[in-house]
Design a protein around this motif. Structure first.
Motif, PDB file in Angstrom:
ATOM      1  N   GLU A 148       0.863  -1.178   0.000  1.00 59.14           N
ATOM      2  CA  GLU A 148       0.000   0.000   0.000  1.00 59.14           C
ATOM      3  C   GLU A 148       0.897   1.225   0.000  1.00 59.14           C
ATOM      4  O   GLU A 148       1.961   1.228   0.624  1.00 59.14           O
ATOM      5  N   GLY A 149       0.488   2.248  -0.703  1.00 54.12           N
ATOM      6  CA  GLY A 149       1.310   3.441  -0.694  1.00 54.12           C
ATOM      7  C   GLY A 149       0.785   4.538  -1.584  1.00 54.12           C
ATOM      8  O   GLY A 149      -0.194   4.365  -2.317  1.00 54.12           O
ATOM      9  N   GLN A 150       1.441   5.670  -1.488  1.00 53.68           N
ATOM     10  CA  GLN A 150       1.150   6.824  -2.329  1.00 53.68           C
ATOM     11  C   GLN A 150       2.445   7.293  -2.976  1.00 53.68           C
ATOM     12  O   GLN A 150       3.495   7.330  -2.321  1.00 53.68           O
ATOM     13  N   ASP A 151       2.381   7.628  -4.239  1.00 56.04           N
ATOM     14  CA  ASP A 151       3.526   8.176  -4.956  1.00 56.04           C
ATOM     15  C   ASP A 151       3.090   9.455  -5.649  1.00 56.04           C
ATOM     16  O   ASP A 151       1.958   9.562  -6.145  1.00 56.04           O
ATOM     17  N   ILE A 152       4.004  10.413  -5.702  1.00 53.54           N
ATOM     18  CA  ILE A 152       3.685  11.705  -6.293  1.00 53.54           C
ATOM     19  C   ILE A 152       4.786  12.125  -7.257  1.00 53.54           C
ATOM     20  O   ILE A 152       5.962  11.789  -7.071  1.00 53.54           O
ATOM     21  N   GLY A 153       4.411  12.818  -8.292  1.00 47.32           N
ATOM     22  CA  GLY A 153       5.370  13.322  -9.269  1.00 47.32           C
ATOM     23  C   GLY A 153       5.033  14.739  -9.665  1.00 47.32           C
ATOM     24  O   GLY A 153       3.853  15.108  -9.764  1.00 47.32           O
ATOM     25  N   LEU A 154       6.053  15.538  -9.901  1.00 45.71           N
ATOM     26  CA  LEU A 154       5.876  16.947 -10.253  1.00 45.71           C
ATOM     27  C   LEU A 154       6.751  17.295 -11.436  1.00 45.71           C
ATOM     28  O   LEU A 154       7.941  16.977 -11.465  1.00 45.71           O
ATOM     29  N   ARG A 155       6.142  17.931 -12.437  1.00 52.16           N
ATOM     30  CA  ARG A 155       6.889  18.451 -13.585  1.00 52.16           C
ATOM     31  C   ARG A 155       6.737  19.960 -13.590  1.00 52.16           C
ATOM     32  O   ARG A 155       5.611  20.479 -13.576  1.00 52.16           O
ATOM     33  N   VAL A 156       7.851  20.680 -13.585  1.00 54.34           N
ATOM     34  CA  VAL A 156       7.815  22.146 -13.560  1.00 54.34           C
ATOM     35  C   VAL A 156       8.448  22.703 -14.828  1.00 54.34           C
ATOM     36  O   VAL A 156       9.306  22.068 -15.453  1.00 54.34           O
ATOM     37  N   PHE A 157       8.008  23.899 -15.188  1.00 57.85           N
ATOM     38  CA  PHE A 157       8.553  24.613 -16.348  1.00 57.85           C
ATOM     39  C   PHE A 157       9.018  25.996 -15.907  1.00 57.85           C
ATOM     40  O   PHE A 157       8.293  26.718 -15.218  1.00 57.85           O
ATOM     41  N   VAL A 158      10.230  26.312 -16.293  1.00 54.29           N
ATOM     42  CA  VAL A 158      10.770  27.662 -16.121  1.00 54.29           C
ATOM     43  C   VAL A 158      11.122  28.136 -17.525  1.00 54.29           C
ATOM     44  O   VAL A 158      12.125  27.702 -18.099  1.00 54.29           O
ATOM     45  N   GLY A 159      10.268  28.952 -18.097  1.00 52.88           N
ATOM     46  CA  GLY A 159      10.409  29.267 -19.515  1.00 52.88           C
ATOM     47  C   GLY A 159      10.206  27.995 -20.318  1.00 52.88           C
ATOM     48  O   GLY A 159       9.221  27.279 -20.126  1.00 52.88           O
ATOM     49  N   GLN A 160      11.157  27.687 -21.198  1.00 44.87           N
ATOM     50  CA  GLN A 160      11.086  26.456 -21.992  1.00 44.87           C
ATOM     51  C   GLN A 160      11.991  25.360 -21.433  1.00 44.87           C
ATOM     52  O   GLN A 160      12.312  24.400 -22.104  1.00 44.87           O
ATOM     53  N   ARG A 161      12.345  25.503 -20.184  1.00 44.16           N
ATOM     54  CA  ARG A 161      13.151  24.495 -19.502  1.00 44.16           C
ATOM     55  C   ARG A 161      12.269  23.750 -18.506  1.00 44.16           C
ATOM     56  O   ARG A 161      11.384  24.350 -17.879  1.00 44.16           O
ATOM     57  N   SER A 162      12.505  22.453 -18.357  1.00 47.31           N
ATOM     58  CA  SER A 162      11.634  21.670 -17.472  1.00 47.31           C
ATOM     59  C   SER A 162      12.435  20.638 -16.695  1.00 47.31           C
ATOM     60  O   SER A 162      13.568  20.291 -17.056  1.00 47.31           O
ATOM     61  N   ALA A 163      11.826  20.145 -15.631  1.00 44.00           N
ATOM     62  CA  ALA A 163      12.423  19.081 -14.817  1.00 44.00           C
ATOM     63  C   ALA A 163      11.305  18.308 -14.138  1.00 44.00           C
ATOM     64  O   ALA A 163      10.204  18.833 -13.927  1.00 44.00           O
ATOM     65  N   ILE A 164      11.613  17.053 -13.782  1.00 41.71           N
ATOM     66  CA  ILE A 164      10.646  16.172 -13.136  1.00 41.71           C
ATOM     67  C   ILE A 164      11.257  15.613 -11.866  1.00 41.71           C
ATOM     68  O   ILE A 164      12.414  15.173 -11.860  1.00 41.71           O
ATOM     69  N   VAL A 165      10.486  15.616 -10.782  1.00 40.01           N
ATOM     70  CA  VAL A 165      10.903  14.991  -9.531  1.00 40.01           C
ATOM     71  C   VAL A 165       9.745  14.129  -9.023  1.00 40.01           C
ATOM     72  O   VAL A 165       8.590  14.348  -9.381  1.00 40.01           O
ATOM     73  N   SER A 166      10.070  13.144  -8.184  1.00 38.81           N
ATOM     74  CA  SER A 166       9.038  12.268  -7.636  1.00 38.81           C
ATOM     75  C   SER A 166       9.408  11.857  -6.221  1.00 38.81           C
ATOM     76  O   SER A 166      10.575  11.962  -5.811  1.00 38.81           O
ATOM     77  N   ALA A 167       8.424  11.369  -5.481  1.00 34.30           N
ATOM     78  CA  ALA A 167       8.655  10.927  -4.107  1.00 34.30           C
ATOM     79  C   ALA A 167       7.515  10.029  -3.677  1.00 34.30           C
ATOM     80  O   ALA A 167       6.438  10.006  -4.289  1.00 34.30           O
ATOM     81  N   SER A 168       7.741   9.286  -2.597  1.00 39.30           N
ATOM     82  CA  SER A 168       6.673   8.507  -1.969  1.00 39.30           C
ATOM     83  C   SER A 168       6.357   9.047  -0.575  1.00 39.30           C
ATOM     84  O   SER A 168       5.502   8.490   0.118  1.00 39.30           O
ATOM     85  N   ASP A 169       7.022  10.092  -0.208  1.00 41.14           N
ATOM     86  CA  ASP A 169       6.784  10.789   1.064  1.00 41.14           C
ATOM     87  C   ASP A 169       5.889  11.984   0.763  1.00 41.14           C
ATOM     88  O   ASP A 169       6.236  12.847  -0.053  1.00 41.14           O
ATOM     89  N   THR A 170       4.735  12.051   1.405  1.00 40.70           N
ATOM     90  CA  THR A 170       3.759  13.098   1.071  1.00 40.70           C
ATOM     91  C   THR A 170       3.611  14.148   2.177  1.00 40.70           C
ATOM     92  O   THR A 170       2.625  14.879   2.206  1.00 40.70           O
ATOM     93  N   ARG A 171       4.573  14.249   3.056  1.00 46.90           N
ATOM     94  CA  ARG A 171       4.509  15.286   4.076  1.00 46.90           C
ATOM     95  C   ARG A 171       4.655  16.675   3.445  1.00 46.90           C
ATOM     96  O   ARG A 171       5.330  16.817   2.418  1.00 46.90           O
TER      97      ARG A 171
END
Length: 448
Positions: free
Chosen positions: A50-73
């Motif tokens: 059982e668990g929760q996973d989260i992912g975030l994709r951000v854009f700064v202008g035309q540059r982007s990055a992706i990060v993820s975690a299973s800690d939701t604090r």
């Protein structure tokens, strides 16, 4: 009480904005999975996660990055956003990157009509163990079966949510139930094995464990004492169990990512005939109770039915936003992503036009050749479509099964193979890929 997936995606967007992102999208997945394996009538392994996973994709202008975690604090969400923005600031610019325009977003979808979630109660581990034991017992009871390599049953329930700074927010739940069995016939160097399994969204539609165990045993027994036919050119009939792999190769070549990279044997064939006339390939992401159905894609665009092949003619590519922009086209609503990965095009439910002949009638039509029931390994050239795979199955003589075949290689070119397919009428309607047995004329077979 843990935050819902939708709440988590909204919190991630807030953290991204505070960290300095120009735009962002987020995905959250929570779920439960149970897997039970038995051997010799006894429990061998039981797993529950059982668990929760989260992912975030951000854009700064035309540059982007992706990060993820299973800690939701909350502090983790803030750290994720800060790191993502810092990474994006150092990333190379991509002129095609970016989230959807608000005018492109899906609206007013009916997730209940898709019936992706079985409302019945989660099965008890004992019930799953009983399913696995029944499948194993049915296989082991067949004369000639010397061992049941594995018998398993599983259950999964998940909830996914996607939100973006363009205003999109949505989510849905899924369930899955499965039973599988692998049986072995013979002993020592003469051992042969085969399998059967079933996976459904609704428990009530799952085939019985006894049927699955019996089918696995029957298939294993049918592979005993294989031979190799003479090397030569023969017609090859791809059994319905594995014929969808050919359509998978076609979809891989029509994937917008491959087209944008220029690495597809279909690169110059948009609008051309690639399957025989009279054959359509339809994608329908709104089929109820199907594992690939969904109301919207990973970028918040509405999914829709489309004819990828119309009367044998290729009508378009499978596209997400970025690849569509590269090609000067519109997204087809086929974006997919994992929690930790980027966005890429993917296909949903597919259905190929069926023929009027049974598999037995196609055997009679082929005369002498190979019925392929399983394949191993592959060498596929994505640029030319050259195809080579190890195969096993049944040799057909004068339209009738003659003897099992193993350890041969079949080869051809996907363009020629797909252009000459003759479909049977035996596709299973409940699968994600509804593809019948397919007869291909004149492939090269390497045997003795």
């Amino acid at each position: 009480m843990p935050a819902s997936p939708l709440d988590l995606t909204q919190a991630l967007l807030g953290a991204a904005k505070a960290a300095g992102a120009d735009s962002a999208d987020a995905i959250a997945l929570s779920g439960t999975s149970i897997s039970i394996d038995v051997r010799d009538g006894k429990l061998e392994q039981a797993e529950r996660s059982e668990g929760q996973d989260i992912g975030l994709r951000v854009f700064v202008g035309q540059r982007s990055a992706i990060v993820s975690a299973s800690d939701t604090r909350p502090e983790t969400l803030q750290t994720m956003a800060e790191r993502a923005v810092a990474m994006a600031q150092e990333a190379p610019e991509d002129p095609y990157a970016g989230i959807a325009d608000p005018s492109q977003l899906a609206r007013d979808w009916d997730v209940d009509a898709l019936e992706l979630h079985d409302p019945s109660a989660e099965p008890a581990p004992g019930a799953l163990q009983d399913d696995a034991q029944r499948a194993e017992a049915a296989a082991a009871a067949q004369d000639g079966i010397t061992q049941v390599q594995s018998a398993s049953a599983g259950y999964g329930s998940s909830e996914v949510a996607i939100s973006a700074s363009n205003g999109f927010a949505g989510g849905y739940r899924r369930t899955s139930r499965s039973v599988s069995c692998v049986a072995i016939a013979g002993e020592g160097l003469t051992m042969e094995r085969d399998y059967d399994g079933d996976g459904r969204v609704f428990q009530s539609e799952l085939r019985s464990p006894e049927e699955i165990g019996l089918t696995a045993a029957t298939r294993a027994l049918a592979r005993m004492n294989p031979q190799k036919p003479k090397t030569g050119a023969y017609p090859v009939l791809f059994d319905e169990r594995i014929s969808s792999s050919l359509i998978g190769h076609l979809m891989g070549a029509a994937n917008g990512g491959a087209i944008a990279r220029g690495s597809s044997w279909l690169l110059d064939n948009l609008g051309d005939q690639v399957l025989p006339k009279g054959i359509d390939l339809v994608e329908n992401p709104h089929r109820p109770r199907k594992t690939a159905s969904r109301p919207f894609d990973a970028e918040g665009l509405a999914t829709r039915s489309r004819k990828i092949i119309d009367d044998g003619t290729l009508t378009g590519w499978t596209l997400d936003l970025a690849n569509a922009r590269k090609l000067g086209l519109n997204s087809t609503g086929n974006a997919a992503r994992s929690v930790s990965g980027g966005v890429a095009p993917a296909s949903w439910n597919l259905e190929l036009t069926q023929g009027s002949a049974t598999q037995a009638e196609l055997m009679a039509q082929m005369g002498t050749g190979l019925l392929v029931t399983s394949m191993i390994g592959s060498t596929i050239n994505p640029n030319t479509g050259d195809y080579s795979r190890g195969a096993a199955g049944v040799w057909i003589e004068n339209g009738e099964p003659a003897y099992p075949v193993s350890g041969v290689t079949i080869a051809g070119n996907l363009r020629d193979m797909l252009g000459s397919i003759i479909p049977a009428n035996d596709a299973r309607a409940w699968l994600t890929y509804v593809v019948p047995s397919l007869l291909v004329e004149g492939m090269t077979l390497a045997g003795e």
